[in-house]
Design an enzyme around this catalytic site. Structure first.
Site, PDB file in Angstrom:
ATOM      1  N   HIS A 201       0.843  -1.204   0.000  1.00 12.12           N
ATOM      2  CA  HIS A 201       0.000   0.000   0.000  1.00 12.12           C
ATOM      3  C   HIS A 201       0.881   1.257   0.000  1.00 12.12           C
ATOM      4  O   HIS A 201       0.390   2.358   0.251  1.00 12.12           O
ATOM      5  CB  HIS A 201      -0.882   0.044   1.255  1.00 12.12           C
TER       6      HIS A 201
ATOM      7  N   SER B 298     -15.411 -14.339  -7.662  1.00 11.59           N
ATOM      8  CA  SER B 298     -16.736 -13.747  -7.484  1.00 11.59           C
ATOM      9  C   SER B 298     -16.863 -13.333  -6.015  1.00 11.59           C
ATOM     10  O   SER B 298     -16.223 -13.920  -5.126  1.00 11.59           O
ATOM     11  CB  SER B 298     -17.837 -14.747  -7.850  1.00 11.59           C
TER      12      SER B 298
HETATM   13  P1  A3P Z   1     -16.333  -2.988   0.727  1.00 15.02           P
HETATM   14  O1  A3P Z   1     -15.861  -2.741   2.123  1.00 15.02           O
HETATM   15  O2  A3P Z   1     -16.907  -1.762   0.076  1.00 15.02           O
HETATM   16  O3  A3P Z   1     -17.254  -4.152   0.620  1.00 15.02           O
HETATM   17  P2  A3P Z   1      -8.977  -4.319  -0.070  1.00 15.02           P
HETATM   18  O4  A3P Z   1      -8.787  -5.737  -0.367  1.00 15.02           O
HETATM   19  O5  A3P Z   1      -8.117  -3.393  -0.873  1.00 15.02           O
HETATM   20  O6  A3P Z   1      -8.901  -4.037   1.407  1.00 15.02           O
HETATM   21  O7  A3P Z   1     -10.457  -3.913  -0.553  1.00 15.02           O
HETATM   22  C1  A3P Z   1     -11.570  -4.400   0.165  1.00 15.02           C
HETATM   23  C2  A3P Z   1     -12.825  -4.008  -0.603  1.00 15.02           C
HETATM   24  O8  A3P Z   1     -12.891  -4.798  -1.810  1.00 15.02           O
HETATM   25  C3  A3P Z   1     -14.074  -4.333   0.207  1.00 15.02           C
HETATM   26  O9  A3P Z   1     -15.043  -3.351  -0.167  1.00 15.02           O
HETATM   27  C4  A3P Z   1     -14.403  -5.715  -0.326  1.00 15.02           C
HETATM   28  O10 A3P Z   1     -15.729  -6.133  -0.082  1.00 15.02           O
HETATM   29  C5  A3P Z   1     -14.129  -5.509  -1.808  1.00 15.02           C
HETATM   30  N1  A3P Z   1     -13.975  -6.797  -2.513  1.00 15.02           N
HETATM   31  C6  A3P Z   1     -13.137  -7.802  -2.208  1.00 15.02           C
HETATM   32  N2  A3P Z   1     -13.328  -8.845  -3.029  1.00 15.02           N
HETATM   33  C7  A3P Z   1     -14.309  -8.484  -3.883  1.00 15.02           C
HETATM   34  C8  A3P Z   1     -14.967  -9.134  -4.969  1.00 15.02           C
HETATM   35  N3  A3P Z   1     -14.660 -10.385  -5.314  1.00 15.02           N
HETATM   36  N4  A3P Z   1     -15.947  -8.458  -5.629  1.00 15.02           N
HETATM   37  C9  A3P Z   1     -16.255  -7.191  -5.277  1.00 15.02           C
HETATM   38  N5  A3P Z   1     -15.671  -6.523  -4.251  1.00 15.02           N
HETATM   39  C10 A3P Z   1     -14.713  -7.169  -3.559  1.00 15.02           C
END
Ligand code: A3P
Length: 260
Positions: A79, A196
């Site tokens: 990050h 998914s």
């Molecule tokens: P939300 O909190 O809005 O649901 P990171 O991995 O960078 O921390 O990002 C997390 C975000 O990506 C979360 O968003 C999570 O739900 C979403 N996310 C992870 N996998 C996903 C997927 N397969 N489809 C859609 N969103 C996804």
């Protein structure tokens, strides 16, 4: 930090997946794992694509042997902002961004549920911290602008979380072409299924990366939608962030690429 940012040098063959937190990192990590290994996760996703943070280095300031042992192409998650990320002008960087309103909502839920942060403030306090950039990895604006300015770097591939939502197949094909990782139709089917939202939410090797506070549900994979901020931000908050978007992103082509 000095060692990580200034002295650790990625290999020529490394692929670095970079994001501001809560922008789809884990989703892409899983897709990259599948592209690289052609099979589902069999242990914590971070065993396959380690997180480039200080605890991964041993006392001799060397990346831990298990990460050094990963055969090329090694994929690392970070990050870090562009100006401090470890550089090698031969390795490849993938940067994924997400609109700052949904990132705010997602980061708030992640921070409040997380064991590590010890945060128990209100969402409106978190809003003030977020706008000031006093949250993990600093300001969304500084982060995204720094990486966006590298968009013409041939070793850089940029995409957005919202792109992945609407054009998943195109983006996976582009990532395969950019990284040189082979993609067949059969492998794409596996990636689509494994990445998914529903499958990822129930995948224990994905949720393991997050330690919730006692009593909280693990919430790394939370809602996975675009536009959830509309039910959370007040009209005033929305006005303030819209003004920031206009002033901070003025003259940058990313302004018109954001999808809310
Ligand atoms: P939300 O909190 O809005 O649901 P990171 O991995 O960078 O921390 O990002 C997390 C975000 O990506 C979360 O968003 C999570 O739900 C979403 N996310 C992870 N996998 C996903 C997927 N397969 N489809 C859609 N969103 C996804």
């Amino acid at each position: 930090m000095d060692y990580l940012c200034n002295k650790f040098r990625p290999r020529d063959t490394d692929i670095i997946l970079a994001t501001y937190p809560r922008s789809g990192t884990t989703w892409l990590q899983n897709a990259l794992h599948l592209l690289r290994h052609k099979k589902k996760l069999e242990s914590n996703i971070l065993d396959s694509i380690p997180f480039l943070i200080l605890p991964q280095f041993d006392s001799d300031k060397k990346l831990k042997p298990e990460f050094e042992a990963i055969p090329p192409p090694r994929i690392l998650k970070t990050h870090l902002a562009w100006d401090i990320v470890p550089k090698n002008d031969k390795c490849k960087y993938i940067y994924c961004y997400r609109n700052p309103k949904d990132v705010f909502v997602s980061m708030y839920h992640h921070t409040i549920a997380s064991h590590g942060f010890g945060y128990d403030g209100s969402i409106s306090d978190f809003w003030d911290l977020y706008l000031k950039g006093e949250v993990e990895y600093g300001s969304w604006f500084d982060h995204v602008i720094g990486w966006w300015q590298q968009k013409d770097n041939p070793n850089m591939y940029l995409l957005s979380y919202e792109d992945l939502q609407t054009n998943f197949k195109d983006k996976i094909e582009e990532i395969a072409a950019f990284t040189g990782l082979e993609l067949t139709e059969e492998l794409y089917e596996l990636i689509a299924e494994e990445c998914s939202f529903k499958t990822m939410k129930s995948n224990k090797f994905v949720e393991k990366i997050f330690t919730p506070k006692p009593g909280e549900n693990s919430a790394h994979i939370r809602k996975g939608t675009v536009g959830g901020w509309k039910e959370v931000l007040t009209a005033d908050q929305n006005k303030v962030i819209d003004e920031m978007i206009e002033s901070r992103l003025k003259g940058l082509s990313i302004r018109d690429k954001l999808v809310f």
